[in-house]
Design an enzyme around this catalytic site. Structure first.
Site, short mmCIF file in Angstrom:
data_model
loop_
_atom_site.label_atom_id
_atom_site.label_comp_id
_atom_site.label_asym_id
_atom_site.label_seq_id
_atom_site.Cartn_x
_atom_site.Cartn_y
_atom_site.Cartn_z
N TRP A 178 5.45 3.50 1.68
CA TRP A 178 4.71 3.75 2.91
C TRP A 178 3.92 5.07 2.83
CZ3 TRP A 178 4.17 -0.36 6.03
CH2 TRP A 178 5.14 -1.35 5.99
N SER A 179 4.06 5.95 3.82
CA SER A 179 3.17 7.12 3.91
C SER A 179 3.47 8.22 2.91
CB SER A 179 3.19 7.69 5.33
OG SER A 179 2.50 6.84 6.20
N THR A 180 4.54 8.11 2.15
CA THR A 180 4.72 9.05 1.05
C THR A 180 3.56 8.93 0.08
OG1 THR A 180 7.12 8.95 1.35
CG2 THR A 180 6.35 9.78 -0.75
N LYS B 81 0.55 9.13 0.92
CA LYS B 81 -0.55 10.00 1.35
C LYS B 81 -0.65 11.28 0.52
CE LYS B 81 -1.01 8.49 6.20
NZ LYS B 81 -0.02 7.41 6.37
#
Length: 388
Positions: free
Chosen positions: A71-73, A75
């Site tokens: 997921w947002s890791t 980014k």
């Protein structure tokens, strides 16, 4: 350890036995199913552990090379792409986005700067028009809609977490400057040369290595309604347009798409290596990826505020730097307030602390209900710093 806790595999330097203990306790006490954690100090791996199960039926053991959607890791590595371009003088973080992406100037966005995209201050936390999952997988359609839409607030004045749109916004600037989508740019410049087992999206040939995500437990209907009632229109747009869940992140369509805010796949070892570029002041594996000055720029705070998307959930001010979150006074990434990192929905995280020379990657498949600061991550970070 109880008889129900699975064995933990891998290596752990004797100095960091507390991390191994916390990792085992995650299985025994905090509902872990399958997971891995990796820590580097001074560029050397001192913790590399994995254990548990890659599927909810407990038929596949979590292996050394098990991959999972983080997921947002994701980014953090996407921010790294932009900072590499800036470090080479090809991208000016203080220039208008429209200098690189002319269509973006529509709807009053001619003054939005590249740094506003990186710090979630562009006012484009979500699209105003309904955007289906199938449309979300369409890069050209999604970026063109973002270019055409008007901001939810005055850009540059506040942060509002760009949960899904961040990857399209920063990623399109990377594409306009380099000619490559973030997945290809990251592979060419970082993961390929350094041999890091991380991809944005997941090649079909690697699908057999992927762990199955288990969604967070559903809250009672009344509680869900109460939470939803507190959400502002911009938060609803950011978090539910489209609404994404664990099942979506395991579909062939998700894995084939370019979703740089959310569909990175990797091992904990890979996350520790990518965030290790920041922890090593730009150098990892004997290769310089960023200048030391660029690493400092990444963690340049853009101002504390109650985030316009996550504020109600966090209940306290946070500060996003140029692509990652600062640890701050609450110590989300350890006691150094200038350490920084990024969490992924459900629990994963990458951490970088240049002062301590430390990076950490943590990945798992049983998702918790939080967007950030999962108790399993916090236990590992506390253990890590207790050993330094």
């Amino acid at each position: 350890m109880s008889e129900h806790a699975p064995p933990v595999h891998g290596d752990c330097d004797a100095r960091f036995v507390a991390v191994r203990t916390a990792f085992e306790e995650n299985f025994r006490d905090r509902g872990e199913l399958g997971a891995a954690v990796s820590v580097t100090v001074g560029g050397e791996t001192v913790v590399d552990l994995w254990g548990g199960w890659a599927d909810p039926g407990r038929t596949r053991a979590w292996e050394r090379d098990t991959l999972v959607n983080v997921w947002s890791t994701t980014k953090g590595p996407v921010a790294l792409c932009a900072h590499i371009l800036a470090d080479r003088g090809l991208l000016d973080l203080d220039a208008p986005v429209a200098d690189y992406w002319p269509e973006f100037a529509a709807a009053g966005k001619e003054g939005v700067l590249v740094r506003h995209l990186l710090s979630h201050r562009a006012g484009l936390a979500g699209l105003r028009e309904p955007h289906s999952l199938a449309e979300f997988y369409d890069w050209e359609l999604t970026t063109s809609r973002l270019a055409a839409t008007e901001p939810w607030w005055e850009p540059g004045t506040r942060s509002g977490y760009h949960a899904s749109t961040y990857g399209f916004l920063v990623g399109e600037v990377v594409r306009r400057v380099s000619g490559l989508l973030p997945s290809a740019f990251l592979e060419r410049e970082v993961t390929g040369p350094l041999g890091i087992d991380f991809t944005i999206g997941l090649p079909e040939k690697e699908a057999g290595r992927a762990a199955e995500l288990v969604p967070p437990p559903a809250a009672p209907a009344g509680e869900q309604a109460a939470v939803f009632a507190q959400l502002t229109p911009v938060a609803i747009a950011a978090l539910t347009n489209p609404l994404l869940g664990a099942a979506d992140a395991m579909s062939p369509e998700w894995r084939a798409a370019e979703i740089p805010a959310a569909n990175g796949h990797g091992t904990a070892r890979a996350i520790a290596a990518l965030y290790g570029v920041f922890a090593g002041r730009g150098t990892y594996g004997g290769r310089r990826v960023l200048s030391a000055e660029a690493v400092e720029r990444v963690r340049e705070g853009q101002g504390k505020c109650l985030d316009l998307v996550l504020g109600a959930g966090f209940g306290h001010e946070t500060e996003i730097a140029l692509g990652l979150w600062l640890s701050g006074p609450r110590g989300s990434y350890g006691p150094n307030p200038r350490a920084y990192g990024h969490d992924g929905f459900g629990g994963s995280c990458g951490l970088a602390d240049p002062e301590a020379g430390v990076s950490m990657g943590y990945v798992m498949n049983r998702m918790g209900p939080r967007i950030a600061d999962d108790p399993r991550k916090t236990a590992l970070i506390d253990a890590l710093y207790s050993a330094l």
